[in-house]
Design an enzyme around this catalytic site. Structure first.
Site, short mmCIF file in Angstrom:
data_model
loop_
_atom_site.label_atom_id
_atom_site.label_comp_id
_atom_site.label_asym_id
_atom_site.label_seq_id
_atom_site.Cartn_x
_atom_site.Cartn_y
_atom_site.Cartn_z
N LYS A 196 40.73 61.72 40.40
CA LYS A 196 41.09 60.43 41.00
C LYS A 196 42.57 60.22 40.81
CE LYS A 196 40.93 55.55 39.74
NZ LYS A 196 40.07 54.43 39.40
N LYS A 198 45.55 57.50 40.87
CA LYS A 198 45.91 56.09 40.93
C LYS A 198 47.09 55.96 41.89
CE LYS A 198 44.69 53.11 39.23
NZ LYS A 198 43.80 52.04 39.65
N ASP A 226 43.06 55.55 44.70
CA ASP A 226 42.86 54.13 44.37
C ASP A 226 44.19 53.38 44.32
OD1 ASP A 226 42.22 51.66 43.30
OD2 ASP A 226 41.77 52.41 41.29
N ASN A 228 44.55 50.19 44.36
CA ASN A 228 44.34 48.83 43.83
C ASN A 228 44.66 47.74 44.85
OD1 ASN A 228 45.03 50.14 40.72
ND2 ASN A 228 43.31 48.76 40.97
N GLU A 251 39.11 54.08 46.95
CA GLU A 251 38.80 52.99 46.02
C GLU A 251 39.73 51.81 46.27
OE1 GLU A 251 38.30 54.46 42.03
OE2 GLU A 251 38.96 52.57 41.16
N ASN A 274 36.44 48.32 42.04
CA ASN A 274 36.36 47.63 40.75
C ASN A 274 37.21 46.36 40.86
OD1 ASN A 274 38.68 49.82 40.34
ND2 ASN A 274 39.20 48.04 39.09
N ASP A 298 31.98 48.26 34.83
CA ASP A 298 32.77 48.34 33.60
C ASP A 298 32.04 47.44 32.62
OD1 ASP A 298 34.64 47.57 31.57
OD2 ASP A 298 36.24 48.38 32.82
N HIS A 325 34.19 52.25 36.14
CA HIS A 325 35.62 52.00 36.09
C HIS A 325 36.11 52.13 34.65
CE1 HIS A 325 38.63 48.78 35.07
NE2 HIS A 325 39.28 49.38 36.04
N ASN A 327 39.63 51.22 32.07
CA ASN A 327 40.97 50.78 31.78
C ASN A 327 41.27 51.37 30.42
OD1 ASN A 327 43.22 48.77 31.82
ND2 ASN A 327 41.93 48.00 33.46
O1 GKR Z 1 45.57 51.20 34.01
C1 GKR Z 1 45.92 51.15 35.19
O2 GKR Z 1 47.08 51.25 35.60
C2 GKR Z 1 44.82 50.97 36.21
O3 GKR Z 1 45.37 50.71 37.45
C3 GKR Z 1 43.91 49.87 35.80
O4 GKR Z 1 44.65 48.71 35.59
C4 GKR Z 1 42.81 49.58 36.80
O5 GKR Z 1 42.04 48.51 36.32
C5 GKR Z 1 41.83 50.66 37.03
O6 GKR Z 1 42.01 51.81 36.36
C6 GKR Z 1 41.33 50.86 38.42
O7 GKR Z 1 40.60 51.78 38.67
O8 GKR Z 1 41.59 50.02 39.28
MG MG Z 2 40.13 51.03 40.71
#
Ligand code: GKR
Ligand code: MG
Length: 429
Positions: A196, A198, A226, A228, A251, A274, A298, A325, A327
């Site tokens: 995955k 980010k 993902d 966000n 995601e 999430n 989560d 999910h 963190n």
């Molecule tokens: O830790 C991070 O930067 C993630 O972006 C986290 O804040 C998210 O809550 C998470 O991992 C996600 O899957 O969205």
């Molecule tokens: Mg996410």
């Protein structure tokens, strides 16, 4: 056997975190967590872990006082105890919370995030008292190991100069080659077979290129991206078109159920979340509109391991997939996730975990990944042991902190490198 709670200890700690990038900024060098210990009249101690920011601590403290004198078996009662704890109105917002990127922030969700730490500690104590693993208390495991995916992040080589931080031994990853290198190390070290990334950090074309590079380097491996919620509906659809042939799912490409429903209606790529389904109240609309195909549970903010099972049952009823999910978390939470995930029959996607990014822990022995899987612990309770010396050291760091790390703030961390940075408006692209 006397299962009455005679003492509850709350230990806020700060844990080292590498400079991982997301759409709101970058991780601070230290991140807060709360370690919960519940002691019974027989001298058995159960441990739990949850978010450690001030807004959680200010609920956990009165909650802890109310727990003394109750039974560790009284898990349903935890929700009633939580309802008695007042939530400061200023803590509640309909917006995605700063840094956390975990959807709405309601009073109930804040309470549930605290309940989960206590629930896990009670289950651990109960399991130890009965000589049974937590998964047995949840009805029994249906698998012996739980699969996790590699959680790739764009990353700087180090936190900005002059910032106090622990060194990490991961290279920078700010382009496709860096991301592939990071993935290779994840695969070699932990055996992960799905990846995955980010996203929401760089313009979509750069992230498309990174996912394409991953697909080339690891043909046939499930891939996820993902951002966000950083993209508009049209951008989400464009990314889905360009990466549809290699993605297991996208995601949270865009923010909110309405946008997700529109994207879902116009692409065949499954959508996971999430962010738009993070409370039971949000399920009805999202499922009726077919906005999401996979919910990433989560146990922290869904209210514990038993609530996670309820969520999984609802998802299964509606033909929606479920996974997990993550963190920033430590081994107590990884053990908890692994126990509950082992009891969920319809778990068709590898779970997320930040754990490999956390070089510090409060356990005497770290949990390990073999072939991308964590073996489900079969010892009593969670099957983990607290390292009190380590806990004290990380608590000392929290005590010594001037307050700048006690509440996660990815935008503040970014401002050190880029003065003037503010959390970007969404859609960002
Ligand atoms: O830790 C991070 O930067 C993630 O972006 C986290 O804040 C998210 O809550 C998470 O991992 C996600 O899957 O969205
Ligand atoms: Mg996410």
């Amino acid at each position: 056997m006397n299962l009455t709670v005679t003492d509850v200890r709350l230990t806020p700690i700060l844990v080292a975190d590498p400079p991982l990038l997301n759409t709101q900024g970058v991780h601070q060098p230290y991140t807060p967590r709360l370690i919960v210990e519940v002691e019974t009249a027989d001298g058995i101690t159960g441990v739990g872990e949850t978010y450690g920011d001030t807004k959680y601590l200010e609920l956990a403290r009165p909650f802890a006082r109310k727990l003394v004198g109750r039974e560790v078996t009284d898990l349903n009662g935890l929700f009633a105890v939580a309802d008695e704890v007042a939530v400061d109105r200023s803590r509640v917002s309909g917006q995605v919370d700063v840094g956390g990127l975990r959807g709405v922030q309601t009073a109930d969700k804040l309470r549930l995030s605290v309940v989960s730490g206590f629930e896990v500690a009670c289950l651990d104590a109960l399991g130890k008292a009965l000589g049974l693993p937590v998964h047995a208390l949840l009805g029994g495991k249906v698998r012996d190991a739980v699969e996790y995916s590699a959680y790739l992040f764009y990353k700087w080589a180090a936190h900005p100069d002059g910032v106090r931080a622990e060194k990490d031994d991961w290279a920078a990853a700010v382009d496709p080659a860096g991301v592939v290198e990071q993935a290779r190390r994840f695969k070699e070290t932990y055996g992960f077979t799905s990846f995955k990334l980010k996203g929401g950090v760089f313009p979509p074309d750069e992230e498309i290129a990174a996912v394409r590079a991953l697909a080339e380097a690891f043909p046939g491996h499930p891939l996820r991206l993902d951002p966000n919620g950083a993209w508009s509906v049209e951008t989400s659809l464009r990314v889905a078109r360009e990466l549809g042939d290699v993605l297991e799912y996208l995601e949270d490409p865009t923010l909110g159920t309405a946008g997700m429903a529109e994207v879902a209606a116009r692409t065949g790529v499954p959508l996971a979340t999430n962010m738009c389904v993070t409370t039971f109240a949000e399920i009805k609309e999202a499922f009726t509109r077919d906005a999401v195909q996979v919910v990433l549970s989560d146990h922290h903010y869904w209210g514990g391991l038993r609530n996670t099972r309820q969520l999984a049952a609802i998802c299964s009823t509606f033909g929606v997939g479920v996974s997990m999910h993550s963190n920033t978390h430590l081994g107590i939470s990884l053990a908890a996730m692994t126990h509950v995930a082992s009891t969920v029959p319809d778990l068709h996607h590898a779970c997320d975990s930040h754990y490999p990014w956390q070089s510090e822990d409060v356990l005497t022995e770290r949990l390990t990944f073999e072939a991308g899987r964590v073996a489900v612990p079969d010892g009593p309770g969670l099957g983990v042991e607290l390292d009190r010396t380590r806990l004290a050291e990380l608590h000392r760091r929290w005590l010594d902190d001037d307050g700048s790390h006690r509440d996660r703030d990815d935008a503040a961390a970014m401002r050190i490198a880029e003065p003037g940075w503010v959390t970007p408006e969404v859609p960002r692209w």
